[in-house]
Design a protein around this motif. Structure first.
Motif, PDB file in Angstrom:
ATOM      1  N   SER A  53       0.392  -1.601   0.118  1.00 55.51           N
ATOM      2  CA  SER A  53      -0.401  -0.228   0.031  1.00 55.51           C
ATOM      3  C   SER A  53       0.465   1.091  -0.034  1.00 55.51           C
ATOM      4  CB  SER A  53      -0.900  -0.141   0.967  1.00 55.51           C
ATOM      5  OG  SER A  53      -1.319   1.323   1.082  1.00 55.51           O
ATOM      6  N   LYS A  55       0.196   4.094   0.937  1.00 50.04           N
ATOM      7  CA  LYS A  55      -0.111   4.988   1.995  1.00 50.04           C
ATOM      8  C   LYS A  55       0.837   4.628   3.099  1.00 50.04           C
ATOM      9  CE  LYS A  55      -4.110   5.201   5.889  1.00 50.04           C
ATOM     10  NZ  LYS A  55      -5.169   4.356   6.096  1.00 50.04           N
ATOM     11  N   TRP A  56       0.970   3.258   3.197  1.00 56.58           N
ATOM     12  CA  TRP A  56       1.904   2.289   4.158  1.00 56.58           C
ATOM     13  C   TRP A  56       3.732   3.357   4.379  1.00 56.58           C
ATOM     14  CZ3 TRP A  56      -0.143   3.331   8.866  1.00 56.58           C
ATOM     15  CH2 TRP A  56      -1.571   2.472   9.188  1.00 56.58           C
ATOM     16  N   ASN A 114      -0.018  -5.759  10.666  1.00 60.80           N
ATOM     17  CA  ASN A 114      -1.365  -6.145  11.860  1.00 60.80           C
ATOM     18  C   ASN A 114      -2.028  -7.617  12.005  1.00 60.80           C
ATOM     19  OD1 ASN A 114      -3.356  -4.814  13.204  1.00 60.80           O
ATOM     20  ND2 ASN A 114      -4.658  -4.503  11.385  1.00 60.80           N
TER      21      ASN A 114
END
Length: 300
Positions: A53, A55-56, A114
């Protein structure tokens, strides 16, 4: 008498593992030139990028373009894909080699993706079976095989058990990592000796970070254990966003130089390797600290 191989395979991880933690976004065209330069230096196995991602890991946001333009039919082009979404993106490319990863440490795995280690393996096993049915080369990256930034020392037997699961799932390669650069040479010798004993038909690769300046010592110890494949990063670039304090990977140029002085072939041209590093150096947020590079910069 040292037990040394005649040849060692270097797996260049700079474009992926090396750049993933870089604070400044390295322009896509520079990444392509960097990869091309590394190929010219003779590096035949390389982690090009990762389908994660943006985003990360914003640095890997251009992964599709990198893969589209940087595959080499005569080399092993590896793309990291940590989950089903990433694997599906790999299927839309011509890349035929995939890296997956899991941390031996539950705490590290939770911080990183996660999921617990068990949850990750439950998800990955069917993906690995599927990849092998489609004739992909599968590389399993075993993070925190020695120490974890959150849990401390990892039991050797836990690392071996996780490797066993991957081997039983059918992976072609195990890349076993000292993620935070805390392993001592005797620990490296012990774990890799056990892995060589247990997994005779699987490619075994050692991956060391140089946080405490022990990477070269650990590589020498691993050579004594029979390992002849090493992940390294040009310029010693790298680190891990989820491993506080972890420094860069073992520098490709330092490793190649050491091995050459020991009479071990790598097929890597040091002068061309330095030229490749010079392509990316102006776009980095920190200076390159590898010994061979600094000496070269001072003298030439």
């Amino acid at each position: 008498m040292l037990n040394l191989p005649k040849k060692v395979s270097i797996i260049e991880v700079g474009p992926r593992d090396g750049l993933q933690n870089e604070k400044l976004f390295v322009p896509t065209d520079i990444k392509k030139q960097f990869i091309a330069g590394l190929r010219k230096a003779g590096l035949q196995e390389m982690e090009l990028t990762s389908f994660v991602s943006p985003k990360w890991v914003p640095q890997m946001g251009d992964a599709a373009e990198i893969v589209a333009d940087c595959l080499d039919a005569d080399a092993r082009n590896i793309v990291l894909a940590p989950n089903r979404k990433g694997i599906d993106r790999v299927y839309s490319t011509d890349c035929q080699a995939v890296a997956v990863f899991v941390g031996v440490s539950n705490s590290f795995n939770l911080k990183n993706i996660n999921k617990t280690t068990r949850e990750s393996m439950k998800e990955l096993k069917p993906i690995i079976y599927e990849l092998k049915e489609k004739n992909y080369f599968v590389r399993a990256c075993i993070s925190t095989a020695f120490y974890c930034p959150y849990e401390g020392k990892i039991d050797e037997s836990d690392s071996i058990k996780l490797c066993q699961e991957f081997v039983e799932a059918g992976v072609d390669e195990l890349s076993v990592a000292d993620t935070i650069g805390m392993a001592a040479p005797n620990e490296s010798f012990s774990l890799f000796s056990q892995l060589k004993k247990h997994f005779t038909n699987t490619l075994l690769t050692a991956h060391f970070h140089d946080t405490r300046k022990l990477a070269l010592a650990n590589i020498l110890a691993s050579l004594q254990a029979g390992i002849d494949r090493f992940d390294t990063s040009a310029g010693g670039l790298g680190g891990c966003p989820f491993a506080p304090g972890a420094a860069g990977n073992a520098a490709t140029e330092d490793v190649v130089y050491m091995l050459a002085r020991m009479g071990i072939e790598t097929g890597v041209d040091l002068n061309k390797l330095i030229e490749a590093i010079e392509v990316v150096r102006p776009h980095l947020s920190s200076q390159i600290e590898s010994g061979y590079y600094r000496l070269h910069a001072q003298t030439g």
